[in-house]
Scaffold this motif. Structure first.
Motif, PDB file in Angstrom:
ATOM      1  N   UNK A 284       0.855  -1.207   0.000  1.00 49.02           N
ATOM      2  CA  UNK A 284       0.000   0.000   0.000  1.00 49.02           C
ATOM      3  C   UNK A 284       0.883   1.246   0.000  1.00 49.02           C
ATOM      4  N   UNK A 285       1.925   1.209   0.825  1.00 53.05           N
ATOM      5  CA  UNK A 285       2.849   2.357   0.888  1.00 53.05           C
ATOM      6  C   UNK A 285       3.476   2.602  -0.478  1.00 53.05           C
ATOM      7  N   UNK A 286       3.901   1.526  -1.111  1.00 55.24           N
ATOM      8  CA  UNK A 286       4.532   1.659  -2.429  1.00 55.24           C
ATOM      9  C   UNK A 286       3.561   2.286  -3.425  1.00 55.24           C
ATOM     10  N   UNK A 287       2.288   1.872  -3.344  1.00 57.28           N
ATOM     11  CA  UNK A 287       1.278   2.447  -4.244  1.00 57.28           C
ATOM     12  C   UNK A 287       1.150   3.960  -4.000  1.00 57.28           C
ATOM     13  N   UNK A 288       1.130   4.335  -2.733  1.00 56.70           N
ATOM     14  CA  UNK A 288       1.024   5.768  -2.397  1.00 56.70           C
ATOM     15  C   UNK A 288       2.255   6.516  -2.898  1.00 56.70           C
ATOM     16  N   UNK A 289       3.415   5.882  -2.778  1.00 48.21           N
ATOM     17  CA  UNK A 289       4.658   6.553  -3.215  1.00 48.21           C
ATOM     18  C   UNK A 289       4.708   6.654  -4.735  1.00 48.21           C
ATOM     19  N   UNK A 290       4.471   5.511  -5.399  1.00 47.82           N
ATOM     20  CA  UNK A 290       4.626   5.512  -6.867  1.00 47.82           C
ATOM     21  C   UNK A 290       3.583   6.393  -7.552  1.00 47.82           C
ATOM     22  N   UNK A 291       2.407   6.522  -6.929  1.00 45.41           N
ATOM     23  CA  UNK A 291       1.386   7.392  -7.534  1.00 45.41           C
ATOM     24  C   UNK A 291       1.488   8.821  -6.997  1.00 45.41           C
ATOM     25  N   UNK A 292       2.514   9.059  -6.201  1.00 50.86           N
ATOM     26  CA  UNK A 292       2.805  10.391  -5.618  1.00 50.86           C
ATOM     27  C   UNK A 292       1.579  10.970  -4.913  1.00 50.86           C
ATOM     28  N   UNK A 293       0.927  10.095  -4.120  1.00 47.14           N
ATOM     29  CA  UNK A 293      -0.246  10.546  -3.367  1.00 47.14           C
ATOM     30  C   UNK A 293       0.137  10.935  -1.947  1.00 47.14           C
ATOM     31  N   UNK A 324      13.211  11.790  -2.476  1.00 46.63           N
ATOM     32  CA  UNK A 324      12.009  11.216  -3.094  1.00 46.63           C
ATOM     33  C   UNK A 324      12.374  10.112  -4.089  1.00 46.63           C
ATOM     34  N   UNK A 325      13.442  10.360  -4.834  1.00 45.36           N
ATOM     35  CA  UNK A 325      13.868   9.310  -5.787  1.00 45.36           C
ATOM     36  C   UNK A 325      14.314   8.054  -5.028  1.00 45.36           C
ATOM     37  N   UNK A 326      15.065   8.279  -3.950  1.00 43.73           N
ATOM     38  CA  UNK A 326      15.559   7.137  -3.173  1.00 43.73           C
ATOM     39  C   UNK A 326      14.389   6.383  -2.541  1.00 43.73           C
ATOM     40  N   UNK A 327      13.426   7.143  -2.047  1.00 44.33           N
ATOM     41  CA  UNK A 327      12.247   6.527  -1.417  1.00 44.33           C
ATOM     42  C   UNK A 327      11.519   5.641  -2.419  1.00 44.33           C
ATOM     43  N   UNK A 328      11.370   6.153  -3.601  1.00 43.84           N
ATOM     44  CA  UNK A 328      10.688   5.405  -4.645  1.00 43.84           C
ATOM     45  C   UNK A 328      11.440   4.107  -4.944  1.00 43.84           C
ATOM     46  N   UNK A 329      12.766   4.199  -4.970  1.00 44.72           N
ATOM     47  CA  UNK A 329      13.561   2.988  -5.260  1.00 44.72           C
ATOM     48  C   UNK A 329      13.487   1.988  -4.097  1.00 44.72           C
ATOM     49  N   UNK A 330      13.516   2.505  -2.859  1.00 48.14           N
ATOM     50  CA  UNK A 330      13.523   1.629  -1.675  1.00 48.14           C
ATOM     51  C   UNK A 330      12.307   0.702  -1.664  1.00 48.14           C
ATOM     52  N   UNK A 331      11.154   1.216  -2.117  1.00 48.02           N
ATOM     53  CA  UNK A 331       9.913   0.448  -1.937  1.00 48.02           C
ATOM     54  C   UNK A 331       9.345  -0.123  -3.239  1.00 48.02           C
ATOM     55  N   UNK A 332      10.073   0.110  -4.345  1.00 44.95           N
ATOM     56  CA  UNK A 332       9.523  -0.297  -5.651  1.00 44.95           C
ATOM     57  C   UNK A 332       9.276  -1.805  -5.735  1.00 44.95           C
ATOM     58  N   UNK A 333      10.040  -2.579  -4.981  1.00 43.83           N
ATOM     59  CA  UNK A 333       9.883  -4.042  -5.101  1.00 43.83           C
ATOM     60  C   UNK A 333       8.646  -4.553  -4.355  1.00 43.83           C
ATOM     61  N   UNK A 334       8.044  -3.711  -3.523  1.00 39.89           N
ATOM     62  CA  UNK A 334       6.862  -4.173  -2.762  1.00 39.89           C
ATOM     63  C   UNK A 334       5.596  -3.993  -3.606  1.00 39.89           C
ATOM     64  N   UNK A 335       5.480  -4.830  -4.577  1.00 42.70           N
ATOM     65  CA  UNK A 335       4.326  -4.754  -5.485  1.00 42.70           C
ATOM     66  C   UNK A 335       3.129  -5.480  -4.867  1.00 42.70           C
ATOM     67  N   UNK A 336       1.964  -5.243  -5.447  1.00 41.96           N
ATOM     68  CA  UNK A 336       0.778  -5.979  -4.994  1.00 41.96           C
ATOM     69  C   UNK A 336       0.963  -7.473  -5.238  1.00 41.96           C
ATOM     70  N   UNK A 337       1.673  -7.793  -6.319  1.00 44.21           N
ATOM     71  CA  UNK A 337       1.882  -9.216  -6.628  1.00 44.21           C
ATOM     72  C   UNK A 337       2.744  -9.864  -5.544  1.00 44.21           C
ATOM     73  N   UNK A 338       3.776  -9.144  -5.100  1.00 43.62           N
ATOM     74  CA  UNK A 338       4.618  -9.709  -4.031  1.00 43.62           C
ATOM     75  C   UNK A 338       3.802  -9.876  -2.749  1.00 43.62           C
ATOM     76  N   UNK A 339       3.038  -8.850  -2.399  1.00 47.44           N
ATOM     77  CA  UNK A 339       2.228  -8.929  -1.176  1.00 47.44           C
ATOM     78  C   UNK A 339       1.191 -10.038  -1.293  1.00 47.44           C
TER      79      UNK A 339
END
Ligand code: SF4
Length: 965
Positions: A284-293, A324-339
């Motif tokens: 969920x966090x990754x979704x919020x980060x990647x969609x810049x919400x 912000x770029x680093x944050x996006x990279x840190x959590x990019x692997x936590x996809x819905x598919x992984x969860x």
């Protein structure tokens, strides 16, 4: 509120007023006159239900007190019959700002506990060997002299670490902690590590405050990882606000492997694989980060991202954009598919839930306590990743968001504030767990066995480690060995499995028989509640003074606070040890402090607004609290971190490179009060006063950085750099760690009508719930050839237990669950509490232990005719005996979930059977201990523990230094 309901309320109000009565205006906002108006509490009239159909009036005096059946501390009103002087019922106190007149079933059941025919009424001393079950009645004087003499000798001989107080339910804000500090003893031990240590660690590492205070009533989205509508923190006060939030349109998301009451009310019920919860949060966090919400301004201003960049990405530009770029990279692997792969919850469902969360903005209230945090290795990351969602959305200390709890509670300053103990107690705070949240309490028998120390005087207070903790047989071994535990004093209102192994059993008061104050985080406000002995309050109101509470309680039941004052006085009768002064009257030096003076001082001197409010009614502050039982100190606290530090506090300060502002000189150690979210220090004794944000010096958070710690320098520097960010740790019951025939067992959930072992003496509750079958999904039942009611053998790492099956779709396939509270036992027919305790035989052969039920619950004759009507005999199974200790290497939490094998019981198996090999439990202890990273190898600064981390009864700074080898 709907207009239809408004019309009904107005009509009721008009009718009430037409009768010349006042429509009740209290904090409950209850609409219809649901509660007796406080103006009529002195003579409240109801028709006697038992006299029906005759209309016989009953006259009552209503006296407030506080429920003691869980930590929520809801207000109660005792209805005292004016004719007989007896308490006839207990209901909600509408003047209480936290509970607002409401209770759960356990509140009114306090009456059963008062009238329990099996309750302990007199001090008892054991006869024969410990655990023999033979007792003789002794006087309080004899017991106190004996105990005080032993403590006094231990203190005079420098054996401070041989005095220990082990508490289950404190039910107060720090009174006993201060007693221990007055004795100079670092002997406070609690049940925290089997309860909430992991959740606390997750919150503490973010905020410097170890609990959340969610504002459910005003939230747009409520996200719960636990069963809050039946057993969460704070059960009834929070449950009613969750319902209020729902009525206001909030969406409810519940993450719980089991269909809890909360889940039945949810818009989204996610039943994940146990231990995968953090992966869901991170997706969920990754979704919020990647969609810049996320709330960019909040993250920029309040996260310690500069520290993160400096420590983890020193090559990056020190700009927020680089972060912000680093944050996006840190959590990019936590996809819905992984969860989805980890949790078993469909990726599409997770995406939908993530959208709901992202849409909450600053009105996201989240909460987790126990449940997944307490079940899994790395469970503290469940809390840390949940709060990450708040931190991303800026839903921190906002309307409908989540607050740090210390801002929503109030701790008054008492009449005496004692010193800090000088000796560090390694039995509670071993070097292996420098970051452990509170004492490593459940490892005590293992430490005693290893010869790390001994106890001369050991108090258990409203605590039952033999039953409640894992590895109960090791507790029995320790408690029956006088070379390890010299004197065991059980302070308890009711019999329990641990008190059978005591030297003294001292009867303590129930909710209506003792004093305490409380303040909890139930909403964005600060309130103070007062528990009081009801009969004493009435006597004093009538101008009949009471010497001590024993005069008005049943038998010789006392209360802890007067007991502690008396004991303290006896430990140091002439003041030679410098202890007596902490139990001495200020008004009349040389005499013992009374509780009227203690609470009179407290309410008069350190509760803002209370003296004025009381004066407006012509009352002294103590009389006001005796009459109404609670006071709201402040409401709408808001974001304390945004408050500017006054210029006067900034006269002689220094600032570090990240903007943290400290006093230049070392500040005196803060008073040893209960934790309140006091500011962090810099490890050199300098006190943090604020943090620079956009040019202004603001209060900030009580963390080392003054910011929300996305990156934990504490974890990084104390040997756990790989977990310094909110992340995912695979649980010890992760599928990859289970054998093909093993399943996770969830053993941590409560039933709504019981609290651990404290409510067994409440007949109404026992009738509703008295056993704990094994929850089993139909798919698993089919595979195993089991049906509801069949006997099942559940094999753990160290033994097995036998229980009946309950086949239900209310649990995830591949997982089993068994509730708390049940499987209570006693060793002899006459002893103990008979409504919910079976009689058992304990068997031992070397390291092998067994427990067999010889008789279940059965009807019996007593002063209460209802005991002859007991219709149940199965009281469930004491599963915790079969669990080894699993200390999380970081938080110190006992990780409760078990990897088990479930099969049909053997022909000779009987319900409630237990078998354990204690040698296997020792091997489990050693294996988990080996995961730790001890302070003597990993401390960055020569101390045992980061000084800023919360700790009850903090010793002196010198005691924090590691011992010199
Ligand atoms: S939630 Fe229930 S048990 Fe807990 S304090 Fe309130 S009334 Fe008592």
């Amino acid at each position: 509120m709907s207009s239809k309901k408004n019309t009904r309320v107005s009509a009721a109000k008009a009718e009430t007023e037409a009768r010349g009565e006042t429509h009740y205006p209290g904090p409950s906002g209850g609409g219809l006159a649901a509660y007796p108006p406080k103006e009529r509490w002195d003579d409240w009239v109801e028709l006697d239900s038992k006299a029906w159909p005759e209309r016989v009036e009953k006259h009552y005096r209503l006296v407030p007190t506080t429920c003691f059946n869980c930590e929520s501390a809801c207000g109660l009103l005792a209805y005292v019959d004016r004719e007989t002087g007896e308490i006839r019922k207990l209901e909600g106190n509408p003047e209480h700002p936290g509970s607002r007149g409401r209770n759960c079933a356990k509140g009114p059941a306090t009456l059963n506990q008062i009238e329990d025919p099996d309750r302990i009424l007199y001090p008892l001393k054991r006869e024969g060997e410990r655990g023999s079950g033979r007792w003789q009645r002794v006087s309080w004087d004899e017991a106190l002299s004996d105990i005080a003499g032993r403590i006094s000798r231990a203190l005079r001989e420098g054996r401070q670490n041989e005095v220990m107080y082990h508490v289950g339910r404190p039910g107060e804000d720090g009174f006993t902690e201060r007693v221990l500090a007055a004795w100079g003893v670092d002997g406070h031990n609690s049940h925290t590590n089997i309860c909430s240590a992991a959740a606390r660690a997750g919150y503490e590492l973010w905020c410097g405050i170890d609990r959340p205070s969610p504002d459910h009533a005003r939230a747009k989205v409520i996200f719960l990882v636990s069963s809050h509508l039946e057993a969460g923190h704070y059960f009834n006060p929070h449950a009613q606000r969750i319902v209020e939030g729902r009525k206001n349109g909030a969406k409810l998301i519940v993450v719980d492997t089991r269909l809890s009451n909360s889940a039945t009310h949810a818009d989204y019920w996610l039943a994940p694989q146990p231990g995968s919860e953090a992966a869901i949060h991170l997706a969920i966090a990754n979704h919020v980060i990647q969609t810049r919400r996320y709330d960019r301004e909040f993250v920029r201003r309040w996260w310690n991202w500069q520290e993160y960049l400096a420590e983890v990405r020193p090559e990056a530009e020190p700009t927020f954009e680089a972060f912000e770029q680093a944050l996006s990279r840190e959590y990019a692997s936590y996809t819905f598919e992984l969860a989805a792969a980890e949790s078993g919850v469909a990726a599409e469902t997770l995406r939908e839930v993530a959208e709901v969360v992202a849409g909450a903005g600053t009105r996201l209230s989240t909460h987790t306590w126990r449940s997944a945090t307490a079940g899994n290795e790395g469970g503290w990351q469940v809390a840390r990743t949940l709060f990450l969602l708040n931190a991303l959305l800026g839903a921190v200390a906002t309307e409908g968001g989540t607050y740090p709890n210390a801002w929503n509670k109030f701790v008054p300053r008492p009449i005496h504030v004692p010193r800090h103990p000088e000796k560090w107690n390694e039995l509670n705070w071993p070097l292996e767990y420098p970051l452990g949240m509170y004492e490593m309490s459940f490892l005590l028998p293992h430490f005693l066995r290893e010869g790390r120390g001994r106890l001369d005087v050991y108090f258990t207070r409203v605590y039952n480690p033999v039953w409640t903790n894992p590895d109960g047989f090791r507790w029995i071994e320790a408690l029956t060995d006088e070379s390890k535990v010299g004197l065991h004093v059980a302070l308890t209102p009711t019999w329990n499995e641990t008190s059978f192994f005591a030297d003294y059993v001292l009867p303590m008061g129930l909710a209506s028989e003792r004093h305490d104050t409380h303040s909890y985080e139930t909403q964005d406000a600060q309130w103070l509640g007062f528990r009081q002995p009801v009969q004493r309050a009435l006597r004093e109101r009538d101008g009949r003074p009471v010497g001590d509470t024993r005069e008005v309680n049943p038998g010789e039941v006392w209360e802890e606070n007067e007991f502690w004052l008396d004991l303290t006085w006896r430990i140091d009768p002439d003041g030679e040890l410098g202890i007596r002064k902490f139990a001495e009257s200020k008004r009349r030096p040389g005499t013992k402090l009374t509780l009227d003076e203690y609470y009179g001082y407290l309410f008069e001197s350190s509760v803002p607004g209370l003296p004025e409010k009381a004066a407006a009614e012509g009352l002294a502050p103590l009389d006001y609290m005796r009459r109404y039982g609670a006071f709201e100190v402040a409401s709408d606290i808001g974001p304390l971190h945004e408050r500017e530090v006054p210029a006067a506090e900034l006269e002689d300060v220094v600032e570090d490179r990240f903007g943290r502002v400290y006093t230049r000189a070392a500040a005196p150690a803060p008073a040893n009060l209960a934790p309140t979210g006091a500011p962090a220090g810099d490890g050199e004794g300098r006190r943090a006063v604020g943090v620079r944000v956009d040019g202004k010096i603001l209060r900030g958070f009580p963390t080392p950085s003054g910011k929300l710690e996305f990156y934990s320098t504490t974890l990084a520097r104390w040997g756990w750099a790989e977990h310094a960010l909110p992340g995912y740790i695979e649980s010890h019951v992760h599928p990859s760690k289970l054998a093909p025939d093993q399943m996770p067992l969830i053993s941590t959930f409560r039933l709504p009508v019981h609290i651990h072992t404290r409510s067994a003496n409440a007949k109404w509750l026992d009738e509703i719930a008295h056993t704990n079958p094994l929850w089993l999904h139909p798919r698993d039942a089919g595979r195993l050839g089991l049906a509801t009611g069949d006997l099942v053998r559940v094999e753990t790492e160290i033994g097995h237990f036998v229980v009946r099956a309950w086949v239900t779709e209310g649990i995830r396939p591949g997982v089993v669950a068994c509730s708390h509270h049940m499987g209570r036992w006693k060793l002899a027919e006459g002893d103990g509490q008979r409504q919910l305790m079976a009689t058992v035989a304990l068997e031992r052969s070397g390291s092998k232990w067994g427990l067999r039920r010889t008789r279940g619950a059965a009807p019996y004759a007593s002063s209460d005719p209802d005991t002859a009507r007991i219709w149940w005999s199965d009281v469930g199974v004491h599963q915790n005996l079969t669990f080894p200790v699993h200390p999380d290497p970081i938080s110190g939490m006992h990780c409760w979930h078990q990897a088990v094998r479930v099969r049909k019981a053997d022909p000779g198996d009987r319900p409630g059977d237990i078998a354990v090999d204690a040698e296997k439990s020792t091997r489990a202890f050693e294996a988990w201990l080996a995961k730790s990273r001890p302070a003597d190898r990993h401390s960055p600064d020569g101390t045992r523990r980061p000084s800023w981390l919360i700790r009850p009864v903090k010793p002196t700074p010198a005691a924090y230094r590691l011992p010199v080898k």
